[in-house]
Each structure stands twice: as structure tokens, then as C-alpha cells.
Design a protein around this motif. Structure first.
Motif, PDB file in Angstrom:
ATOM      1  N   ASP A  42     -10.927  -3.688  -3.497  1.00 38.40           N
ATOM      2  CA  ASP A  42      -9.665  -4.075  -2.849  1.00 38.40           C
ATOM      3  C   ASP A  42      -8.499  -3.151  -3.215  1.00 38.40           C
ATOM      4  OD1 ASP A  42     -10.801  -6.093  -1.408  1.00 38.40           O
ATOM      5  OD2 ASP A  42     -10.188  -7.716  -2.734  1.00 38.40           O
ATOM      6  N   HIS A  43      -8.778  -1.846  -3.292  1.00 33.12           N
ATOM      7  CA  HIS A  43      -7.706  -0.871  -3.490  1.00 33.12           C
ATOM      8  C   HIS A  43      -6.948  -0.608  -2.190  1.00 33.12           C
ATOM      9  CE1 HIS A  43      -9.453   1.189  -7.365  1.00 33.12           C
ATOM     10  NE2 HIS A  43      -9.378  -0.129  -7.470  1.00 33.12           N
ATOM     11  N   HIS A  44      -7.509  -1.049  -1.059  1.00 36.05           N
ATOM     12  CA  HIS A  44      -6.856  -0.936   0.246  1.00 36.05           C
ATOM     13  C   HIS A  44      -6.407   0.491   0.575  1.00 36.05           C
ATOM     14  CE1 HIS A  44      -6.912  -5.222   1.125  1.00 36.05           C
ATOM     15  NE2 HIS A  44      -6.471  -5.463  -0.097  1.00 36.05           N
ATOM     16  N   GLY A  45      -7.235   1.456   0.201  1.00 31.96           N
ATOM     17  CA  GLY A  45      -6.951   2.851   0.539  1.00 31.96           C
ATOM     18  C   GLY A  45      -5.977   3.546  -0.389  1.00 31.96           C
ATOM     19  N   THR A  54       0.795  -1.223   0.000  1.00 29.18           N
ATOM     20  CA  THR A  54       0.000   0.000   0.000  1.00 29.18           C
ATOM     21  C   THR A  54       0.835   1.284   0.000  1.00 29.18           C
ATOM     22  OG1 THR A  54      -0.182  -0.073   2.411  1.00 29.18           O
ATOM     23  CG2 THR A  54      -1.949  -1.126   1.143  1.00 29.18           C
ATOM     24  N   GLU A 108      -9.697   9.183  -4.897  1.00 30.01           N
ATOM     25  CA  GLU A 108     -10.263   9.283  -3.552  1.00 30.01           C
ATOM     26  C   GLU A 108     -11.626   8.605  -3.492  1.00 30.01           C
ATOM     27  OE1 GLU A 108      -9.202  10.363  -0.701  1.00 30.01           O
ATOM     28  OE2 GLU A 108      -7.254  11.182  -1.312  1.00 30.01           O
ATOM     29  N   THR A 110     -12.616   5.967  -5.040  1.00 35.73           N
ATOM     30  CA  THR A 110     -12.577   4.499  -5.118  1.00 35.73           C
ATOM     31  C   THR A 110     -11.564   3.868  -4.168  1.00 35.73           C
ATOM     32  OG1 THR A 110     -10.938   4.520  -6.916  1.00 35.73           O
ATOM     33  CG2 THR A 110     -13.276   4.557  -7.543  1.00 35.73           C
ATOM     34  N   ARG A 111     -10.937   4.657  -3.304  1.00 37.32           N
ATOM     35  CA  ARG A 111      -9.823   4.143  -2.494  1.00 37.32           C
ATOM     36  C   ARG A 111     -10.232   2.966  -1.601  1.00 37.32           C
ATOM     37  NH1 ARG A 111      -7.288   8.808   0.653  1.00 37.32           N
ATOM     38  NH2 ARG A 111      -5.931   7.089   1.265  1.00 37.32           N
ATOM     39  N   ASN A 112     -11.502   2.911  -1.214  1.00 37.71           N
ATOM     40  CA  ASN A 112     -11.966   1.824  -0.358  1.00 37.71           C
ATOM     41  C   ASN A 112     -12.870   0.846  -1.108  1.00 37.71           C
ATOM     42  OD1 ASN A 112     -10.645   2.764   2.051  1.00 37.71           O
ATOM     43  ND2 ASN A 112     -12.163   4.402   2.116  1.00 37.71           N
TER      44      ASN A 112
END
Length: 344
Positions: free
Chosen positions: A223-226, A165, A216, A218-220
């Protein structure tokens, strides 16, 4: 008399959309980007399915990914078999990627040669609707795929790992691929196109997500994990003045994610369609980008089954995105992208 016949034949071979276009409506043509999964050999009846869909859609231009020339010159075979169906295409031999043109090709070249399966870029030059067109096909390096490492899968071995990440480290590892070099070669050639007054279009499977998708918003998700990240290849193209067809027509990343991989295929076990079976690996990695004066994209649709693969399971599209579904057999594990352009 002979000259007249030749001129008539030439007119007959022009895309009907261009002939129909007037000052009011403009002139239109279509381009299809399509990863055909080892030229359709991974699915029973895959090659015939490719021909059937080309006959149905009749795109003016096609940018193929995963041309392998297993049996012979794949592009030559497609041109020959499509001619039997009354559809004329021009092409030339290429490896890994391929191009089809409904208008005569005036020049072609290798922009990034295939070496050790690290991707390729080819180019053709032609004329469409009275304009000079430079069309590129690309298939970028599939290794050092760090967007998989964000999802806990090694980007080279595709074995499980801890999700990565740290953005700086993601970009460092991503730069170990040959994707940067391939796009740098393309941009250098595209600069010459611009100087000579060409419309430039590139289609391809980039094996890398878009800077416009990992945001921002789609960060969550997926499975982009932030992680919010400026993926380098799409960033470079946008900085150079290129427009992403899908995001131009469908700018909302939430309502129109535009996932092209992994696509569902009802004839294939989902476990054979995934690289990250414990993750939601849905992403948009197949693109059409364009640049040039007096050209705009008016439509851009997905092409493939109404479903994707996540966690090694079939999942519905889940959005109202425009999609052209297959006639019958779907020959690949990707979705295609079909764009309509207007030339002023």
C-alpha cells in the motif's frame, strides 16, 4: 593480592566473544534493538518474557524503546533481576528509551530529552574489544506519521482519510514531527564521537520508514500507492556516513523487506496490533545504524514471531529472512533487530 582479584573479576565480566577473538577471527559483539511495548505491560507475563529472552540471547548491548518506569526505575530493575540470573548489565535511569551494557559505562548523557511523549535519545560511552564505543538508544516522535497518511490513515488522529501521495506534501507534513530535531541532535553529538575516535551505534524505533525501502521496486507494494520517497531520518544518517545494519547484510528489499511493525503476537487480538486496519501497514521502522573505522556488521537478524499484521489479520512472514523466534510469550507488538559486529 586485592588488585589481582579485581583484575580477574573485570576480565570475567567482559563479553566472551571479545575474549575469544584473535587477529585472524577478529573480535565480535552483539547489539539488540527492541521496542518492548510499554515495558512489557501490554502482554500478560511480558516483563518475565523480556528477562527470559535477555538471558537466552545475552546481547552485549541493548537499546530499548518504550521504557516507561511505571513501577520504578525499569533499567535498574532489569539489571537487578538479570544479576539474579547470573547475567551482568550496567545501566542508568532514563525515560521512554533505555540502555543496557555488559561493559562498565564510563559516561552517559541525554541527547534529546523526552517532552510531551515526542520521543527521546540517550547515550552511553564504554569500551568494547579494546575500542571506545558510543551507543545511543532512540524512540522518535510517533505523531505526524505521514507514512500512515500514504495508506489512508491520519498521522495524528489515526482516523481514515484519502491516501496522500504527493511527495512534497508528505515531506512537509512529516517535518511537523520532532523526528528531524532529534536526529539533528544525535548527528551533532555523533560528530564529537567521530572526532574522539569512537565507534558510534544508534538503535531505535524511528516511527519512520527507510529511504532504502520505499523505492521504485516497492512503489506498488505494501500500500505504498506508487510513492517513492527519501524518508528524512534514514537519509540524514546515510549522508552522514552511517550504515544501516539490516540493509548492509540484506540489501535486497524484495527478498528481505525486514518488517518490524506491526509484528504478529499470538497472545494479542490482531485488532489491537494495528493502526491501519484497512491497510497493509507492514514496514521496517526499527533500526541499528553504525559508523566507525575498523568495524563491520557480519550478521543481522529479526527477532520475534514468524508473522506480521496486514489488514488487521495475521499474515506469515512470507520470506526466507533470518529470524530468531521467541521462547514462549512475546512481550511486544514490534520485532527486534539483533546485529553482530566485528572489530578489527
Amino acid at each position: 593480592m586485592r588488585k589481582t582479584i579485581v583484575m580477574l573479576l573485570a576480565i570475567m565480566l567482559l563479553p566472551l566473544t571479545c575474549l575469544a577473538g584473535g587477529k585472524k577471527q577478529g573480535k565480535t559483539f552483539t547489539v539488540l534493538q527492541w521496542n518492548i511495548w510499554q515495558e512489557g505491560t501490554m502482554v500478560k507475563g511480558g516483563y518475565e518474557a523480556i528477562l527470559n529472552e535477555l538471558e537466552r540471547l545475552r546481547p552485549d548491548y541493548v537499546t530499548f524503546s518504550e521504557v516507561r518506569n511505571y513501577r520504578d526505575d525499569f533499567i535498574a530493575r532489569v539489571c537487578k533481576d538479570m544479576a539474579k540470573r547470573g547475567v551482568v548489565y550496567y545501566g542508568f535511569r532514563s525515560d521512554d528509551t533505555g540502555l543496557l551494557s555488559s561493559t562498565p559505562i564510563t559516561a552517559h548523557k541525554t541527547v534529546f530529552p523526552l517532552k510531551d511523549d515526542h520521543g527521546s535519545i540517550y547515550k552511553l560511552e564504554t569500551k568494547v574489544c579494546g575500542r571506545k564505543l558510543a551507543l545511543y538508544t532512540s524512540h522518535l516522535d510517533y505523531l505526524n506519521d505521514t507514512y500512515y497518511e500514504v495508506r489512508g490513515v491520519d498521522g495524528n488522529t489515526f482516523k481514515e482519510m484519502e491516501p496522500l501521495t504527493d511527495v512534497d506534501e508528505i515531506l512537509r507534513r512529516n517535518a511537523l514531527s520532532m523526528r528531524d530535531k532529534a536526529i539533528a541532535n544525535f548527528l551533532k553529538e555523533a560528530k564529537r564521537d567521530h572526532e574522539r575516535g569512537f565507534i558510534t551505534i544508534i538503535g531505535g524505533d524511528f516511527n519512520e520508514p527507510s529511504v532504502q525501502d520505499w523505492t521504485e521496486q516497492t512503489r506498488n507494494m505494501y500500500d505504498h500507492h506508487g510513492v517513492v520517497i527519501a524518508w528524512p531520518q534514514t537519509t540524514a544518517l546515510i549522508k552522514a556516513g552511517f550504515n544501516d545494519c539490516y540493509r548492509t547484510v540484506h540489501p535486497n528489499v524484495l527478498t528481505h523487506p525486514g518488517f518490524t511493525f506491526p509484528s504478529d503476537n499470538p497472545d494479542v487480538d490482531p485488532r489491537k496490533l494495528t493502526w491501519a486496519p484497512k491497510s497493509d501497514e507492514r514496514d521496517r521502522i526499527d533500526y541499528l545504524f553504525f559508523r566507525g573505522k575498523g568495524i563491520k556488521v557480519t550478521e543481522c537478524k529479526l527477532f520475534g514471531p514468524e508473522g506480521n499484521i496486514a489488514y488487521a489479520k495475521r499474515v506469515p512472514l512470507g520470506t526466507d529472512e533470518p529470524i530468531i523466534t521467541p521462547l514462549a510469550t512475546w512481550p511486544t507488538d514490534h520485532k527486534g533487530v539483533l546485529a553482530t559486529f566485528v572489530v578489527e
